[in-house]
Design a protein around this motif. Structure first.
Motif: not given
Length: 400
Positions: A10, A12, A14-15, A41
């Motif tokens: 994923s 680092t 977010t989104g 994710s």
């Protein structure tokens, strides 16, 4: 034997999308193989180690495409591992990755076709290489320049390629032309044991429809011949090249353009067809000489005034001149009320049709060179005494 696992790392941030990678484990050593596949994710199922999507999602088609590519990659990695293991040699996880990367570089469709095109040119098959190039360019446009592995060519891919052409108004025979060349490339890869045959062409058309009749009757050929075009040199030249093709038993323009002065000896033209390599001999007639005499300023080594400057790209010159001739032939067609698209190729069909109308045996003209397979035509013509065909041509020219 190595173990291949699909993993997700994923982002680092977010989104943002994370990266799919493969984990190759062999003899307790772990190596990673990164991909360029990016997913969110929420689009990764950890339990199944696979990308997932909601069918209503806007990214559904993208995720399904990535899932398919992952499946092909894993299958390819597994196949490579089995092949290395079967060789009985000691190998590592790095060897599996190196072989995978080598395969990806050499056996993508774009790279594989480039290598075939290069070999065709080396072997002097320039015309064939150009048809492969045209097909590759067409497929690149369809794929929006995104390459595809040979073993990822599926029935669905080919059906979409066919549908894409249809949506652009491309004729069935043209689509089939591209598809047949792609099939030949695919079959070569199968024969060389690069991929397994998944028969991806089973649902697309690879035949040849009979085209709209292109032949003109002798009465119309006479009208073209009789036109007074001395005040319009471009039209005059187009008419002369059309008639020369007709006189030369429907010789294709590329063969006409590359005829050399040395090919004309003792009243006969001897040449090899660029398309097939077949040698043909044609009696030189007064009709042909009358046209040639109009262009005495031609100082090149070529017989006809098509490629006049040997210092420039000859094939580009031939194509450009051919385009201009066909453009002007359409103007001539309007002048005499011909409704079919008049091109140099019409001269070839017209000679064959005229020969048939004169009662010349099909074995001589092989149905006006209009077989679905030109191989049959070549077999008939190659086995004939040249004088028989020249006699047939003489009958036709006397009718003009």
């Amino acid at each position: 034997m190595a173990t291949v696992k699909v993993k997700f790392r994923s982002s680092t941030v977010t989104g943002r999308e994370g990266t799919i990678y493969y984990q190759i484990i062999h003899e307790r050593k772990v190596r990673q193989l990164l991909t360029d596949y990016k997913v969110l994710s929420s689009e990764w199922d950890e339990n199944r180690s696979m990308v997932t999507t909601n069918q209503k999602s806007e990214r559904s088609s993208t995720i399904l495409s990535i899932r398919e590519r992952i499946r092909w990659d894993v299958e390819r990695l597994t196949k490579i591992d089995r092949k290395l293991d079967a060789n009985g040699l000691i190998y590592t996880a790095d060897d599996v990755i190196d072989e995978f990367n080598r395969y990806s570089k050499e056996y993508s469709l774009f790279n594989y076709m480039e290598s075939i095109i290069a070999k065709l040119k080396q072997n002097g098959k320039v015309r064939t290489s150009e048809t492969y190039r045209a097909t590759l360019n067409s497929f690149k446009k369809f794929r929006k320049e995104e390459d595809i592995m040979l073993d990822c060519i599926t029935s669905e891919v080919m059906e979409n390629f066919e549908a894409w052409h249809k949506s652009r108004g491309v004729a069935p025979n043209s689509i089939s032309f591209y598809t047949r060349i792609l099939r030949a490339v695919y079959n070569r890869a199968v024969e060389n044991d690069i991929i397994e045959n998944r028969n991806p062409f089973r649902h697309v058309y690879t035949g040849v429809d009979k085209t709209v009749k292109r032949a003109l009757p002798l009465s119309v050929i006479k009208k073209i011949k009789a036109l007074e075009l001395s005040l319009t040199p471009a039209l005059d030249f187009a008419r002369d090249m059309f008639m020369m093709s007709f006189y030369l038993r429907g010789m294709s323009f590329i063969d006409m353009a590359f005829l050399r002065k040395t090919d004309l000896k003792n009243g006969y033209i001897t040449y090899r067809r660029r398309k097939t390599g077949q040698q043909l001999i044609i009696e030189w007639t007064k009709e042909m000489q009358l046209i040639l005499d109009k262009y005495t300023e031609n100082k090149s080594d070529y017989l006809l005034p098509v490629i006049r400057n040997p210092d420039i790209n000859e094939r580009c010159t031939y194509r450009n001149i051919g385009y201009n001739i066909n453009h002007n032939l359409k103007k001539i067609a309007k002048m005499i009320g011909v409704t079919i698209p008049l091109t140099l190729y019409v001269a070839r069909h017209s000679w064959a049709s005229a020969a048939k109308a004169k009662g010349i045996p099909i074995s001589v003209i092989s149905e006006g060179m209009g077989h679905d397979s030109e191989i049959t035509t070549q077999i008939y013509l190659a086995s004939l005494d040249t004088s028989v065909v020249d006699k047939a041509n003489s009958l036709i020219l006397k009718s003009l």
